[in-house]
Design a protein around this motif. Structure first.
Motif, mmCIF file in Angstrom:
data_model
loop_
_atom_site.group_PDB
_atom_site.id
_atom_site.type_symbol
_atom_site.label_atom_id
_atom_site.label_comp_id
_atom_site.label_asym_id
_atom_site.label_seq_id
_atom_site.Cartn_x
_atom_site.Cartn_y
_atom_site.Cartn_z
ATOM 1 N N THR A 62 0.835 -1.200 0.000
ATOM 2 C CA THR A 62 0.000 0.000 0.000
ATOM 3 C C THR A 62 0.874 1.255 0.000
ATOM 4 O OG1 THR A 62 -0.125 0.084 2.432
ATOM 5 C CG2 THR A 62 -1.857 -1.141 1.266
ATOM 6 N N ASP A 102 0.013 5.687 0.476
ATOM 7 C CA ASP A 102 -0.903 6.825 0.611
ATOM 8 C C ASP A 102 -0.181 8.067 0.106
ATOM 9 O OD1 ASP A 102 -2.534 8.940 1.443
ATOM 10 O OD2 ASP A 102 -3.204 7.839 3.221
ATOM 11 N N THR A 146 -5.374 6.606 -1.850
ATOM 12 C CA THR A 146 -4.663 5.462 -1.280
ATOM 13 C C THR A 146 -4.580 4.356 -2.323
ATOM 14 O OG1 THR A 146 -5.508 5.980 0.937
ATOM 15 C CG2 THR A 146 -4.620 3.772 0.577
ATOM 16 N N LYS A 191 -5.335 -1.181 -7.089
ATOM 17 C CA LYS A 191 -6.563 -0.613 -6.528
ATOM 18 C C LYS A 191 -6.267 0.797 -6.008
ATOM 19 C CE LYS A 191 -10.082 -1.799 -3.040
ATOM 20 N NZ LYS A 191 -10.438 -2.788 -1.991
ATOM 21 N N VAL A 192 -7.212 1.693 -6.191
ATOM 22 C CA VAL A 192 -7.054 3.053 -5.690
ATOM 23 C C VAL A 192 -8.361 3.515 -5.051
ATOM 24 C CG1 VAL A 192 -7.597 4.014 -7.970
ATOM 25 C CG2 VAL A 192 -6.432 5.440 -6.282
ATOM 26 N N GLU A 193 -8.259 4.103 -3.859
ATOM 27 C CA GLU A 193 -9.403 4.643 -3.141
ATOM 28 C C GLU A 193 -9.327 6.168 -3.162
ATOM 29 O OE1 GLU A 193 -9.418 3.028 0.771
ATOM 30 O OE2 GLU A 193 -9.409 0.929 0.089
ATOM 31 N N ASN A 194 -10.418 6.800 -3.568
ATOM 32 C CA ASN A 194 -10.450 8.251 -3.739
ATOM 33 C C ASN A 194 -11.171 8.910 -2.563
ATOM 34 O OD1 ASN A 194 -10.508 10.879 -4.598
ATOM 35 N ND2 ASN A 194 -11.971 10.534 -6.258
ATOM 36 N N ILE A 221 -12.666 8.035 -11.240
ATOM 37 C CA ILE A 221 -12.998 7.591 -9.887
ATOM 38 C C ILE A 221 -13.756 8.715 -9.185
ATOM 39 C CG2 ILE A 221 -12.090 6.563 -7.770
ATOM 40 C CD1 ILE A 221 -9.462 6.086 -9.273
ATOM 41 N N THR A 238 -13.963 3.616 -5.324
ATOM 42 C CA THR A 238 -12.747 2.796 -5.467
ATOM 43 C C THR A 238 -12.689 2.213 -6.870
ATOM 44 O OG1 THR A 238 -12.775 2.213 -3.112
ATOM 45 C CG2 THR A 238 -11.490 0.794 -4.585
ATOM 46 N N GLU A 258 -10.449 -0.571 -9.492
ATOM 47 C CA GLU A 258 -9.572 -1.731 -9.426
ATOM 48 C C GLU A 258 -9.363 -2.311 -10.825
ATOM 49 O OE1 GLU A 258 -10.131 -4.700 -6.174
ATOM 50 O OE2 GLU A 258 -10.461 -6.103 -7.837
#
Length: 608
Positions: free
Chosen positions: A171, A173, A179, A197-200, A315, A320, A322
């Motif tokens: 991971t 950040d 992330t 994978k990316v989290e916005n 996104i 998220t 992927e």
């Protein structure tokens, strides 16, 4: 056999001889390496590959040339995550999250017991860096500093050793609401699965583009033999392209790539990467996932690079995204690659170089593989395969041998016709045709088996030279590698004298005949004794010398191929001898090479 057909056979044989001779005496030049040169220039701060640009602006500029490091030093510079599988060993660098250290656990460099395992991937900084790199290219308001790149320091979030059934996750950040995570998994053979994978959490929509890169620093050492492709392989919607390293610098220069590049749009299925003779590293996006296949050469850095750029991803805030890509990194084993093709990798079996005669090489290898599974020895499997091929061609061969026996019977009459016709070629041809018609002889029948053997020979040569299943495969006694020449030598009396065998490439290697090439020459000579000799003295002399010329020239060929040719000659001799006996002829193999036979029945001219 008339002069026209003799000339056809002679031209075919001489053409074959010229091709073999050219590559024997004038092999392709090996690349010249400057011993004073330092390692290649780099494009990222640590020397890694050029990242795909997210906009028409140029990619990052090259950094200064660095000094080559040892592999151990380069590996020790970064924190690493261990890889352990039945087929692979190595590590992933947490700097950049790069797969840059990989060895093949079941393959060794040489036959020596203490030989090291074959190294496939190597980290940046070594003399021949070769690695896979994944990431996201920025778009919109994002910059390269806000997405993971070649120097990003990832954190191990899950798992400690990458193994089959034990994935690991990294991971990172970016400190600005995004992330990123990267999960690696691997099977028991050579296939990695990489999920990005990316989290916005930025509060606004973001747009980024996922990619995968396989890069090589400097042109790798290759055999450079026309029989095998070594370079880039691209499969784009069912169309296979093979690109040599020499051709990549000649691609059109693309300013936004800062390189010479060839770009292909893939709409449904495809893959791209580097293929060596026995090994391969290939990016494989999921099926029905459009992507851009890029093959490029970065001149300032001397980097050869292949890329799979997936479609940009939007996104939404709080969402998220992927994407998953597979990576093949390992040996081009027929069974493993065929299994991956069955699982959805389109035409993956064509990553093995089957050549122009693929309609022959593919079934030949399939049968050879099947026989090896039963017999357990590739050498004996080649001999059994030869028996099957000869059995398949036997109906045609039977007609040929009968025709050649009749042609031999007619030689006295043919000589009389030649004396009678003198220099009148037209009269000679007319009387010859009348004789053939009267005796019901087809002079061309003897040519067909010879012509059919040529594509079969080249196909089997392609199989033996390219397929890894024959690499380091033993047969009997001193033959421990069917993909290599016979290691014995007449110059040291086949090991009785305390002298080493001459090395390939030396002037003495030409005369360093092993046991198999000598047997080959004798088998060709015996087979030739059963055939009618040309009436022309020059042609007769060429045919007489041909077995011994081939004996020297094929001495440097793979042992598996020489075994095939010996088996083919022995079976052909046995078939032809037996058929001639059934036709009433008694071949005198060790008699005069021109007469060659003892009569057991009346000449055809005496038949009523």
């Amino acid at each position: 056999m008339d002069d026209q057909n003799k000339n056809l056979i002679l031209a075919t044989a001489l053409s074959f001889l010229v091709i073999l001779g050219w590559f024997f005496f004038f092999p392709p030049e090996e690349p010249v390496v400057d011993p004073n040169a330092t390692s290649t220039a780099v494009t990222q701060s640590d020397g890694s590959a050029v990242l795909p640009p997210a906009s028409p602006s140029a990619a990052p500029a090259p950094a200064p040339v660095t000094t080559a490091q040892t592999r151990e030093t380069a590996l020790a510079e970064n924190q690493r995550l261990k890889i352990e599988t039945p087929s692979l060993s190595g590590s992933i660098s947490l700097t950049g999250g790069r797969l840059d250290d990989l060895s093949l656990s079941t393959y060794r460099e040489t036959l020596a017991p203490d030989s090291e395992n074959v190294t496939l991937l190597s980290p940046v900084g070594t003399d021949a860096a070769y690695y896979a790199l994944y990431g996201w290219a920025p778009s919109g308001a994002l910059t390269y500093e806000q997405v993971p790149g070649a120097n990003t320091q990832w954190t191990l979030a899950e798992g400690d050793v990458l193994a089959p059934g034990a994935p690991v996750t990294l991971t990172w950040d970016n400190g600005a609401g995004l992330t990123f995570s990267r999960t690696f998994s691997v099977d028991e053979d050579f296939m990695f699965t990489v999920t990005q994978k990316v989290e916005n959490a930025t509060g606004t929509a973001q747009r980024i583009q996922p990619y995968g890169i396989v890069a090589r620093h400097g042109e790798p050492e290759i055999e450079g033999f026309f029989i095998a492709h070594e370079g880039v392989v691209v499969m784009a919607d069912g169309v296979l392209s093979e690109i040599d390293y020499d051709d990549m610098p000649d691609f059109p220069t693309v300013a936004r790539e800062a390189a010479s590049a060839e770009v292909t749009t893939v709409t449904e299925t495809g893959w791209v990467g580097f293929a060596d003779k026995y090994w391969m590293t290939t990016l494989i996006p999921e099926n029905q996932t459009p992507f851009t296949s890029v093959v490029k050469y970065v001149p300032g850095a001397d980097i050869y690079q292949t890329e799979a750029r997936l479609q940009p991803v939007d996104i939404a805030a709080g969402a998220t995204a992927e994407v998953t890509t597979r990576l093949f990194a390992g040996a081009k084993e027929w069974e493993a690659i065929r299994t991956y093709e069955a699982s959805g990798v389109d035409r993956f079996i064509d990553s093995i170089d089957w050549g122009w005669f693929f309609f022959l090489t593919k079934p030949i290898f399939a049968v050879l593989h099947w026989l090896n599974a039963i017999i357990g020895n590739m050498g004996w499997s080649i001999i059994v395969l030869t028996l099957l091929i000869k059995a398949l061609l036997f109906p045609l061969a039977y007609k040929s041998y009968v025709s050649m026996a009749k042609m031999k019977e007619l030689q006295p009459q043919m000589e009389k016709i030649k004396e009678k016709a003198g220099d009148d070629r037209q009269k000679l041809q007319q009387e010859m045709m009348e004789l053939y018609k009267k005796e019901k002889v087809n002079p061309a029948a003897g040519c067909l088996p010879i012509l059919l053997q040529i594509p079969i020979f080249f196909s089997l040569y392609k199989v033996i030279f390219n397929t890894i299943e024959l690499r380091h495969a033993p047969w009997v006694g001193w033959i421990r590698d069917l993909s290599a020449p016979d290691p014995s030598s007449i110059l040291n009396l086949f090991g009785l004298l305390p002298y080493a065998t001459p090395e390939p490439g030396s002037i003495f290697f030409i005369f360093s005949l092993g046991v198999l090439p000598i047997i080959l020459g004798i088998s060709m000579w015996l087979q030739q004794k059963l055939n009618p000799a040309p009436a022309d003295p020059t042609q007769a002399m060429i045919f007489a010398w041909m077995p011994w010329v081939f004996m020297f020239m094929l001495g440097s060929f793979a042992s598996g191929l020489v075994i095939y040719w010996i088996a083919n000659n022995v079976i052909t001799f046995t078939q032809q001898y037996t058929i001639m006996r059934t036709q009433g002829y008694k071949p005198d193999v060790f008699g005069n090479i021109i007469s060659g036979f003892k009569r057991e029945k009346k000449p055809a001219s005496d038949k009523k």
